[in-house]
Design a protein around this motif. Structure first.
Motif, PDB file in Angstrom:
ATOM      1  N   VAL A  28      -5.113   1.891   0.888  1.00 27.72           N
ATOM      2  CA  VAL A  28      -4.199   2.380   1.923  1.00 27.72           C
ATOM      3  C   VAL A  28      -5.021   3.133   2.956  1.00 27.72           C
ATOM      4  N   ILE A  29      -4.921   2.731   4.224  1.00 26.36           N
ATOM      5  CA  ILE A  29      -5.685   3.391   5.280  1.00 26.36           C
ATOM      6  C   ILE A  29      -4.805   4.177   6.244  1.00 26.36           C
ATOM      7  N   GLU A  30      -3.483   3.899   6.244  1.00 27.37           N
ATOM      8  CA  GLU A  30      -2.591   4.608   7.166  1.00 27.37           C
ATOM      9  C   GLU A  30      -1.179   4.611   6.594  1.00 27.37           C
ATOM     10  N   LEU A  31      -0.496   5.748   6.716  1.00 26.59           N
ATOM     11  CA  LEU A  31       0.907   5.847   6.334  1.00 26.59           C
ATOM     12  C   LEU A  31       1.754   5.827   7.597  1.00 26.59           C
ATOM     13  N   LEU A  36       6.492   2.660   5.149  1.00 30.75           N
ATOM     14  CA  LEU A  36       5.544   1.606   5.508  1.00 30.75           C
ATOM     15  C   LEU A  36       4.130   2.163   5.428  1.00 30.75           C
ATOM     16  N   ALA A  37       3.174   1.296   5.205  1.00 24.59           N
ATOM     17  CA  ALA A  37       1.773   1.685   5.156  1.00 24.59           C
ATOM     18  C   ALA A  37       0.923   0.521   5.636  1.00 24.59           C
ATOM     19  N   TYR A  59       9.925   6.407  -7.776  1.00 29.84           N
ATOM     20  CA  TYR A  59       9.483   7.408  -6.805  1.00 29.84           C
ATOM     21  C   TYR A  59       7.971   7.551  -6.789  1.00 29.84           C
ATOM     22  N   VAL A  60       7.279   6.446  -6.627  1.00 30.53           N
ATOM     23  CA  VAL A  60       5.830   6.458  -6.560  1.00 30.53           C
ATOM     24  C   VAL A  60       5.420   6.918  -5.173  1.00 30.53           C
ATOM     25  N   ARG A  61       4.550   7.900  -5.121  1.00 30.31           N
ATOM     26  CA  ARG A  61       4.049   8.388  -3.843  1.00 30.31           C
ATOM     27  C   ARG A  61       2.694   7.758  -3.581  1.00 30.31           C
ATOM     28  N   VAL A  62       2.563   7.125  -2.444  1.00 28.90           N
ATOM     29  CA  VAL A  62       1.314   6.474  -2.057  1.00 28.90           C
ATOM     30  C   VAL A  62       0.659   7.335  -0.986  1.00 28.90           C
ATOM     31  N   LEU A  63      -0.620   7.625  -1.168  1.00 29.83           N
ATOM     32  CA  LEU A  63      -1.378   8.442  -0.232  1.00 29.83           C
ATOM     33  C   LEU A  63      -2.527   7.630   0.354  1.00 29.83           C
TER      34      LEU A  63
END
Length: 86
Positions: A28-31, A36-37, A59-63
């Protein structure tokens, strides 16, 4: 739920296994807004993705910087769905 299944969703068929074609791993490079990412696949391609249904349910949080598995859309290879956080 019945109308959702009538249009081809809700039965889990879209959920690919890790060895199926159409899936890729990336970072992941941008939220972006609305869950959306932007994910970089192998450092060359960038794909706009959203959280898949199982990830939303738990409720998975993607960073930024997370490694994820992405299921690419069959008609548009620049869009996809996050299937799993690695």
């Amino acid at each position: 739920l019945g109308a959702f299944r009538a249009h081809g969703g809700g039965d889990g068929e879209w959920m690919p296994d890790s060895d199926q074609p159409g899936t890729a791993e990336g970072i992941v490079i941008e939220l972006r807004p609305s869950q959306l990412a932007t994910v970089s696949l192998d450092g060359t391609h960038q794909v706009t993705v959203h959280l898949g249904h199982p990830a939303q349910r738990n409720y998975v949080r993607v960073l930024v910087g997370d490694r994820v598995r992405v299921a690419l859309m069959p008609r548009d290879k620049t869009r996809g769905r996050i299937v799993e956080k690695l």
